[in-house]
Design a protein around this motif. Structure first.
Motif, PDB file in Angstrom:
ATOM      1  N   LEU A 137     -12.094 -33.043 -24.296  1.00 25.68           N
ATOM      2  CA  LEU A 137     -12.176 -33.895 -25.485  1.00 25.68           C
ATOM      3  C   LEU A 137     -13.589 -33.895 -26.049  1.00 25.68           C
ATOM      4  O   LEU A 137     -14.569 -33.760 -25.306  1.00 25.68           O
ATOM      5  CB  LEU A 137     -11.759 -35.324 -25.144  1.00 25.68           C
ATOM      6  CG  LEU A 137     -10.264 -35.559 -24.885  1.00 25.68           C
ATOM      7  CD1 LEU A 137     -10.057 -36.929 -24.258  1.00 25.68           C
ATOM      8  CD2 LEU A 137      -9.483 -35.435 -26.194  1.00 25.68           C
ATOM      9  N   VAL A 138     -13.701 -34.068 -27.370  1.00 21.49           N
ATOM     10  CA  VAL A 138     -15.005 -34.038 -28.029  1.00 21.49           C
ATOM     11  C   VAL A 138     -15.172 -35.317 -28.840  1.00 21.49           C
ATOM     12  O   VAL A 138     -14.309 -35.669 -29.658  1.00 21.49           O
ATOM     13  CB  VAL A 138     -15.143 -32.813 -28.955  1.00 21.49           C
ATOM     14  CG1 VAL A 138     -16.468 -32.865 -29.710  1.00 21.49           C
ATOM     15  CG2 VAL A 138     -15.052 -31.525 -28.147  1.00 21.49           C
ATOM     16  N   ILE A 139     -16.281 -36.000 -28.599  1.00 24.22           N
ATOM     17  CA  ILE A 139     -16.686 -37.116 -29.455  1.00 24.22           C
ATOM     18  C   ILE A 139     -17.637 -36.520 -30.483  1.00 24.22           C
ATOM     19  O   ILE A 139     -18.664 -35.929 -30.122  1.00 24.22           O
ATOM     20  CB  ILE A 139     -17.385 -38.218 -28.655  1.00 24.22           C
ATOM     21  CG1 ILE A 139     -16.481 -38.731 -27.535  1.00 24.22           C
ATOM     22  CG2 ILE A 139     -17.826 -39.354 -29.563  1.00 24.22           C
ATOM     23  CD1 ILE A 139     -17.203 -39.642 -26.544  1.00 24.22           C
ATOM     24  N   ALA A 174     -13.468 -31.136 -43.354  1.00 24.76           N
ATOM     25  CA  ALA A 174     -12.966 -29.985 -42.595  1.00 24.76           C
ATOM     26  C   ALA A 174     -13.383 -30.079 -41.132  1.00 24.76           C
ATOM     27  O   ALA A 174     -12.599 -29.781 -40.221  1.00 24.76           O
ATOM     28  CB  ALA A 174     -13.486 -28.684 -43.212  1.00 24.76           C
ATOM     29  N   ILE A 175     -14.623 -30.510 -40.869  1.00 25.64           N
ATOM     30  CA  ILE A 175     -15.116 -30.643 -39.496  1.00 25.64           C
ATOM     31  C   ILE A 175     -14.345 -31.732 -38.760  1.00 25.64           C
ATOM     32  O   ILE A 175     -13.903 -31.546 -37.613  1.00 25.64           O
ATOM     33  CB  ILE A 175     -16.624 -30.947 -39.500  1.00 25.64           C
ATOM     34  CG1 ILE A 175     -17.411 -29.725 -40.002  1.00 25.64           C
ATOM     35  CG2 ILE A 175     -17.100 -31.347 -38.103  1.00 25.64           C
ATOM     36  CD1 ILE A 175     -18.885 -29.979 -40.196  1.00 25.64           C
ATOM     37  N   HIS A 176     -14.161 -32.880 -39.409  1.00 23.53           N
ATOM     38  CA  HIS A 176     -13.440 -33.981 -38.755  1.00 23.53           C
ATOM     39  C   HIS A 176     -11.978 -33.617 -38.524  1.00 23.53           C
ATOM     40  O   HIS A 176     -11.384 -34.011 -37.505  1.00 23.53           O
ATOM     41  CB  HIS A 176     -13.554 -35.249 -39.605  1.00 23.53           C
ATOM     42  CG  HIS A 176     -14.937 -35.827 -39.620  1.00 23.53           C
ATOM     43  ND1 HIS A 176     -15.516 -36.387 -40.739  1.00 23.53           N
ATOM     44  CD2 HIS A 176     -15.882 -35.904 -38.644  1.00 23.53           C
ATOM     45  CE1 HIS A 176     -16.733 -36.805 -40.457  1.00 23.53           C
ATOM     46  NE2 HIS A 176     -16.976 -36.528 -39.180  1.00 23.53           N
ATOM     47  N   ASP A 177     -11.382 -32.866 -39.447  1.00 23.45           N
ATOM     48  CA  ASP A 177     -10.007 -32.414 -39.255  1.00 23.45           C
ATOM     49  C   ASP A 177      -9.916 -31.492 -38.039  1.00 23.45           C
ATOM     50  O   ASP A 177      -8.978 -31.594 -37.236  1.00 23.45           O
ATOM     51  CB  ASP A 177      -9.522 -31.689 -40.507  1.00 23.45           C
ATOM     52  CG  ASP A 177      -8.118 -31.130 -40.337  1.00 23.45           C
ATOM     53  OD1 ASP A 177      -7.170 -31.926 -40.283  1.00 23.45           O
ATOM     54  OD2 ASP A 177      -7.981 -29.886 -40.243  1.00 23.45           O
ATOM     55  N   TYR A 178     -10.913 -30.597 -37.892  1.00 23.46           N
ATOM     56  CA  TYR A 178     -10.917 -29.704 -36.725  1.00 23.46           C
ATOM     57  C   TYR A 178     -11.057 -30.505 -35.437  1.00 23.46           C
ATOM     58  O   TYR A 178     -10.383 -30.229 -34.433  1.00 23.46           O
ATOM     59  CB  TYR A 178     -12.050 -28.693 -36.841  1.00 23.46           C
ATOM     60  CG  TYR A 178     -12.081 -27.690 -35.714  1.00 23.46           C
ATOM     61  CD1 TYR A 178     -11.353 -26.506 -35.787  1.00 23.46           C
ATOM     62  CD2 TYR A 178     -12.812 -27.936 -34.545  1.00 23.46           C
ATOM     63  CE1 TYR A 178     -11.356 -25.591 -34.745  1.00 23.46           C
ATOM     64  CE2 TYR A 178     -12.816 -27.036 -33.497  1.00 23.46           C
ATOM     65  CZ  TYR A 178     -12.096 -25.856 -33.607  1.00 23.46           C
ATOM     66  OH  TYR A 178     -12.092 -24.955 -32.569  1.00 23.46           O
ATOM     67  N   LEU A 179     -11.938 -31.527 -35.445  1.00 20.60           N
ATOM     68  CA  LEU A 179     -12.120 -32.367 -34.254  1.00 20.60           C
ATOM     69  C   LEU A 179     -10.812 -33.076 -33.888  1.00 20.60           C
ATOM     70  O   LEU A 179     -10.435 -33.136 -32.714  1.00 20.60           O
ATOM     71  CB  LEU A 179     -13.221 -33.399 -34.512  1.00 20.60           C
ATOM     72  CG  LEU A 179     -14.664 -32.864 -34.557  1.00 20.60           C
ATOM     73  CD1 LEU A 179     -15.602 -33.955 -35.046  1.00 20.60           C
ATOM     74  CD2 LEU A 179     -15.087 -32.376 -33.184  1.00 20.60           C
ATOM     75  N   ASP A 180     -10.110 -33.605 -34.894  1.00 18.03           N
ATOM     76  CA  ASP A 180      -8.858 -34.319 -34.624  1.00 18.03           C
ATOM     77  C   ASP A 180      -7.818 -33.375 -34.019  1.00 18.03           C
ATOM     78  O   ASP A 180      -7.115 -33.728 -33.064  1.00 18.03           O
ATOM     79  CB  ASP A 180      -8.316 -34.935 -35.912  1.00 18.03           C
ATOM     80  CG  ASP A 180      -9.192 -36.071 -36.427  1.00 18.03           C
ATOM     81  OD1 ASP A 180      -9.980 -36.617 -35.624  1.00 18.03           O
ATOM     82  OD2 ASP A 180      -9.103 -36.395 -37.633  1.00 18.03           O
ATOM     83  N   ARG A 181      -7.710 -32.181 -34.578  1.00 11.48           N
ATOM     84  CA  ARG A 181      -6.723 -31.226 -34.069  1.00 11.48           C
ATOM     85  C   ARG A 181      -7.099 -30.738 -32.669  1.00 11.48           C
ATOM     86  O   ARG A 181      -6.233 -30.523 -31.817  1.00 11.48           O
ATOM     87  CB  ARG A 181      -6.583 -30.044 -35.033  1.00 11.48           C
ATOM     88  CG  ARG A 181      -5.985 -30.431 -36.374  1.00 11.48           C
ATOM     89  CD  ARG A 181      -5.960 -29.252 -37.341  1.00 11.48           C
ATOM     90  NE  ARG A 181      -5.474 -29.648 -38.648  1.00 11.48           N
ATOM     91  CZ  ARG A 181      -4.201 -29.691 -39.009  1.00 11.48           C
ATOM     92  NH1 ARG A 181      -3.254 -29.361 -38.120  1.00 11.48           N
ATOM     93  NH2 ARG A 181      -3.825 -30.058 -40.225  1.00 11.48           N
ATOM     94  N   HIS A 182      -8.402 -30.555 -32.439  1.00 17.97           N
ATOM     95  CA  HIS A 182      -8.858 -30.136 -31.106  1.00 17.97           C
ATOM     96  C   HIS A 182      -8.531 -31.210 -30.073  1.00 17.97           C
ATOM     97  O   HIS A 182      -8.027 -30.905 -28.983  1.00 17.97           O
ATOM     98  CB  HIS A 182     -10.355 -29.862 -31.137  1.00 17.97           C
ATOM     99  CG  HIS A 182     -10.950 -29.619 -29.782  1.00 17.97           C
ATOM    100  ND1 HIS A 182     -10.969 -28.382 -29.181  1.00 17.97           N
ATOM    101  CD2 HIS A 182     -11.530 -30.466 -28.889  1.00 17.97           C
ATOM    102  CE1 HIS A 182     -11.530 -28.465 -27.998  1.00 17.97           C
ATOM    103  NE2 HIS A 182     -11.882 -29.723 -27.796  1.00 17.97           N
ATOM    104  N   ASN A 183      -8.809 -32.457 -30.409  1.00 20.90           N
ATOM    105  CA  ASN A 183      -8.594 -33.548 -29.456  1.00 20.90           C
ATOM    106  C   ASN A 183      -7.113 -33.859 -29.248  1.00 20.90           C
ATOM    107  O   ASN A 183      -6.744 -34.481 -28.250  1.00 20.90           O
ATOM    108  CB  ASN A 183      -9.324 -34.800 -29.925  1.00 20.90           C
ATOM    109  CG  ASN A 183     -10.833 -34.669 -29.771  1.00 20.90           C
ATOM    110  OD1 ASN A 183     -11.316 -33.895 -28.934  1.00 20.90           O
ATOM    111  ND2 ASN A 183     -11.587 -35.398 -30.591  1.00 20.90           N
ATOM    112  N   ALA A 184      -6.267 -33.423 -30.170  1.00 23.46           N
ATOM    113  CA  ALA A 184      -4.835 -33.617 -29.982  1.00 23.46           C
ATOM    114  C   ALA A 184      -4.293 -32.718 -28.875  1.00 23.46           C
ATOM    115  O   ALA A 184      -3.291 -33.047 -28.233  1.00 23.46           O
ATOM    116  CB  ALA A 184      -4.094 -33.345 -31.295  1.00 23.46           C
TER     117      ALA A 184
END
Length: 370
Positions: free
Chosen positions: A224-226, A321-331
């Motif tokens: 997970l990434v904060i 775009a960065i926050h969307d990538y973070l959300d998808r990564h953490n999913a």
């Protein structure tokens, strides 16, 4: 060219073998027509008739008639070895190519190509390529490196790798860093889409729409990434991100942060904040050893997959775009697994230092001779 027709007697056993070769669908075509030549000859056909039946020339018919007489059916199933068209390169030439590749450079370039080495050695480019492939040499490639000069290199490597491979109980290990100055680049023209026979295209030039900085903390265990984007990367922004981590991590857990030696991480303001938050413990990577911080691997992923080929008309669009990538990564997070032990890394570093010292000593000796 004249020769009396040859008479061949084929016994029942050999005839059975020859007929089996002709009937077998897995037989090679050359074995089949050779067998037909022998059987037609044994059945009393003359040379011209055999030529018409098999479609082969007179010398070819004669050759395989004689081969059968000399070696039997087995002789029809193999070709005689023939010398190559050109003599193979001698070991002396091969060694000379390898020595020149490793120890010298062409007068007009920094490294050898197949063509330049072939011209230098008066051999073919393909021969040069084979020699290099057998020796595992690739002169066209170069790998960048730097050995850390940190006097505490061994201690820091042992500390950080120990966190990765044997994390402490009741604690969370986070790899923290900033990806600074991420540019929102807008292309000057729309790119062409991917299609059969053509890669997707994008213009080489761009318009800069601004920058942002991504602060990220990678959980070594879960993946997970904060993360959050901030306009700058000063001590003030770093403390703000530390507070974000403090809110996100359960209160009963200690927090071990793996960081690089950037000055922002060591200011008096940061130190004062850490004094008040004793569960935070910092572990610094050696200088010039950012590869030891696992969050750099995450930065490489987001750069390759989401940022580098993106088109952004504003900083807001880039941050979305960065926050969307973070959300998808953490999913669906997948941790990066560290596999090298500290002993392996340190042994490799010592070998590299020994090689550098040997090269330096050799250069100094060469200079003194002149």
């Amino acid at each position: 060219m004249r020769r009396d027709d040859i008479c061949i007697h084929v016994g029942p056993a050999n005839r059975g073998r020859l007929e089996a070769i002709i009937a077998d669908r897995n037989s090679t075509s050359k074995a089949v027509w050779r067998a037909r030549i022998v059987l037609a000859t044994a059945d009393g056909h003359g040379t011209n008739q055999v030529m018409r039946l098999t479609g082969k020339s007179k010398p070819c018919v004669w050759r395989w008639q004689e081969r059968y007489v000399a070696e039997g059916v087995d002789g029809l199933l193999r070709d005689k070895t023939r010398p190559g068209g050109k003599k193979p390169l001698s070991q002396k030439v091969r060694l000379k190519v390898l020595a020149k590749t490793v120890n010298a450079t062409p007068a007009n370039a920094t490294h050898w190509s197949r063509t330049s080495m072939a011209t230098e050695m008066s051999i073919s480019p393909s021969s040069v390529g084979r020699i290099w492939a057998e020796a595992g040499l690739k002169p066209h490639l170069v790998r960048r490196f730097k050995i850390s000069s940190d006097p505490w290199f061994e201690e820091k490597v042992t500390d950080v790798v120990g966190l990765y491979m044997n994390p402490p109980d009741r604690a969370l290990v986070l790899c923290v860093d900033e990806k600074s100055q991420i540019q929102a680049l807008d292309r000057t023209q729309p790119g062409l889409p991917l299609k059969k026979g053509r890669a997707a295209t994008m213009t080489h030039d761009y318009k800069r729409r601004g920058t942002t900085t991504l602060f990220a903390a990678l959980d070594v265990k879960s993946g997970l990434v904060i993360g959050e984007c901030q306009p700058r990367h000063r001590a003030k922004e770093f403390i703000r991100f530390l507070k974000r981590i403090d809110r996100a991590v359960l209160r009963h857990l200690d927090v071990h942060l793996v960081l690089d030696n950037y000055g922002t991480h060591k200011t008096s303001e940061v130190k004062a904040w850490l004094v008040k938050h004793t569960r935070f413990k910092l572990h610094f990577t050696p200088t010039s050893a950012s590869w030891l911080n696992l969050v750099e691997r995450f930065f490489a992923e987001i750069t390759t997959k989401r940022i580098r080929r993106g088109t952004f008309t504003s900083v807001t669009e880039l941050k979305d775009a960065i926050h969307d990538y973070l959300d998808r990564h953490n999913a669906d997070p997948k941790p990066f697994v560290w596999s090298k032990t500290a002993d392996t890394i340190l042994a490799k570093e010592r070998r590299a230092l020994d090689v550098l010292e040997a090269i330096k000593a050799g250069n100094q000796a060469s200079d003194s001779e002149h």
